[in-house]
Write a protein that holds these residues in place. Structure first.
Motif, PDB file in Angstrom:
ATOM      1  N   GLU A 188     -83.176 124.906  85.652  1.00  0.00           N
ATOM      2  CA  GLU A 188     -83.321 126.253  85.123  1.00  0.00           C
ATOM      3  C   GLU A 188     -82.070 127.084  85.346  1.00  0.00           C
ATOM      4  OE1 GLU A 188     -86.768 127.818  86.998  1.00  0.00           O
ATOM      5  OE2 GLU A 188     -88.183 126.546  85.870  1.00  0.00           O
ATOM      6  N   ASP A 189     -81.374 126.852  86.478  1.00  0.00           N
ATOM      7  CA  ASP A 189     -80.173 127.641  86.782  1.00  0.00           C
ATOM      8  C   ASP A 189     -79.008 127.296  85.848  1.00  0.00           C
ATOM      9  OD1 ASP A 189     -81.522 128.920  88.790  1.00  0.00           O
ATOM     10  OD2 ASP A 189     -80.695 127.684  90.418  1.00  0.00           O
ATOM     11  N   VAL A 190     -78.980 126.081  85.300  1.00  0.00           N
ATOM     12  CA  VAL A 190     -77.854 125.663  84.457  1.00  0.00           C
ATOM     13  C   VAL A 190     -78.299 125.404  83.016  1.00  0.00           C
ATOM     14  CG1 VAL A 190     -76.613 124.656  86.410  1.00  0.00           C
ATOM     15  CG2 VAL A 190     -78.161 123.221  85.072  1.00  0.00           C
ATOM     16  N   GLN A 191     -79.444 125.976  82.620  1.00  0.00           N
ATOM     17  CA  GLN A 191     -79.968 125.688  81.286  1.00  0.00           C
ATOM     18  C   GLN A 191     -79.075 126.219  80.169  1.00  0.00           C
ATOM     19  OE1 GLN A 191     -83.780 127.556  80.851  1.00  0.00           O
ATOM     20  NE2 GLN A 191     -83.055 129.562  81.541  1.00  0.00           N
ATOM     21  N   ASP A 192     -78.214 127.207  80.457  1.00  0.00           N
ATOM     22  CA  ASP A 192     -77.288 127.700  79.438  1.00  0.00           C
ATOM     23  C   ASP A 192     -76.176 126.700  79.144  1.00  0.00           C
ATOM     24  OD1 ASP A 192     -78.765 130.004  79.331  1.00  0.00           O
ATOM     25  OD2 ASP A 192     -77.464 131.121  80.709  1.00  0.00           O
ATOM     26  N   LEU A 211     -78.677 115.411  83.810  1.00  0.00           N
ATOM     27  CA  LEU A 211     -78.438 116.588  82.979  1.00  0.00           C
ATOM     28  C   LEU A 211     -77.352 116.263  81.960  1.00  0.00           C
ATOM     29  CD1 LEU A 211     -78.377 119.405  85.705  1.00  0.00           C
ATOM     30  CD2 LEU A 211     -80.257 118.848  84.156  1.00  0.00           C
ATOM     31  N   GLY A 212     -77.588 116.657  80.715  1.00  0.00           N
ATOM     32  CA  GLY A 212     -76.600 116.470  79.663  1.00  0.00           C
ATOM     33  C   GLY A 212     -76.023 117.800  79.224  1.00  0.00           C
ATOM     34  N   PRO A 213     -74.738 117.846  78.857  1.00  0.00           N
ATOM     35  CA  PRO A 213     -74.108 119.112  78.449  1.00  0.00           C
ATOM     36  C   PRO A 213     -74.486 119.481  77.024  1.00  0.00           C
ATOM     37  CG  PRO A 213     -72.522 117.341  78.287  1.00  0.00           C
ATOM     38  CD  PRO A 213     -73.776 116.728  78.833  1.00  0.00           C
ATOM     39  N   HIS A 214     -74.556 120.788  76.743  1.00  0.00           N
ATOM     40  CA  HIS A 214     -74.786 121.249  75.373  1.00  0.00           C
ATOM     41  C   HIS A 214     -73.554 121.006  74.503  1.00  0.00           C
ATOM     42  CE1 HIS A 214     -78.666 122.859  76.203  1.00  0.00           C
ATOM     43  NE2 HIS A 214     -78.244 123.822  77.014  1.00  0.00           N
TER      44      HIS A 214
END
Length: 241
Positions: A188-192, A211-214
């Protein structure tokens, strides 16, 4: 006393092996044959990947292409070499398997330099997705959590995936929900910047989430180059005259 008849000894025929030790002899002959074959294959040295140019071209005639890409036609090799000298260019074989081979008039040194620069630029812009790893403990200190999260943010901004590993020790293994809540909090902290590519799952004493980057790796690299160029321009602008 009756004469004792000795069994006749078998003499090997030319080109045949004696039964005793024949396997060893065959192995030695086979090894020698392999060495001779290898020597024949490598006697001429490694095959060059460079195209043949000028006097190295050994065919009676070629299909000639001019310096600007125009089709000259099929001409004798001597005529093609004469035109190359006239234009102060090289005659380069660009299609050796064609009949007749296709040759082009060009500055071969300049061509090699431009090809090397293009290959270098292609490698520079090539995106390699890297999986970074970050390890946390279920009862991590708030300051340590902020530090770890900062690393995850940096990795995601660079366009890399991040493998988050929660390590359980001792009695912590009976409380997997602590690790699950910690992973949810981090996501949640890095969802952006990233998304959960692989949901948390238990793997022995560890719990793993990916986790994958946008942003794609190429986009992240382009932004990094632009930011670097902007900083360099700003430093040059602020430099004393």
């Amino acid at each position: 006393m009756l004469p004792v008849h000795e069994e006749p000894r078998l003499r090997p025929r030319p080109g045949r092996f004696v039964r005793q030790g024949a396997g060893v002899d065959r192995l030695q002959i086979s090894c020698a044959a392999v060495r001779q074959s290898t020597a024949r294959c490598t006697r001429g040295g490694p095959i060059s990947a460079e195209p043949r140019i000028n006097d190295r071209i050994r065919v009676p005639e070629v299909r000639l292409v001019g310096p600007s890409g125009e089709q000259v036609g099929i001409v004798p090799l001597a005529k093609a070499l004469e035109l190359a000298q006239e234009y102060d260019l090289d005659l380069v074989e660009v299609a050796a398997n064609a009949r007749p081979p296709v040759c082009k008039l060009m500055d071969y040194g300049k061509f090699k330099y431009e090809s090397a620069m293009k290959a270098r630029e292609a490698r520079k812009n090539q995106a390699h997705t890297v999986i970074k790893e970050m390890k946390l403990r279920p009862k991590i200190d708030p300051h340590d959590y902020d530090t770890k999260k900062g690393h995850v943010v940096r990795f995601l901004k660079q366009g890399d995936k991040v493998k988050i590993t929660i390590m359980f020790r001792g009695r912590e293994q009976s409380r997997p929900e602590l690790g699950f809540r910690l992973l949810q909090r981090l996501a949640e902290d890095v969802q952006d910047l990233g998304f959960v590519e692989s949901n948390p799952k238990q793997d022995g004493r560890n719990m793993i989430m990916v986790l994958g980057p946008h942003k794609k790796k190429t986009e992240a690299m382009a932004e990094a180059r632009e930011a670097k160029a902007a900083r360099k321009a700003e430093q040059q602008g602020n430099a004393p005259a």
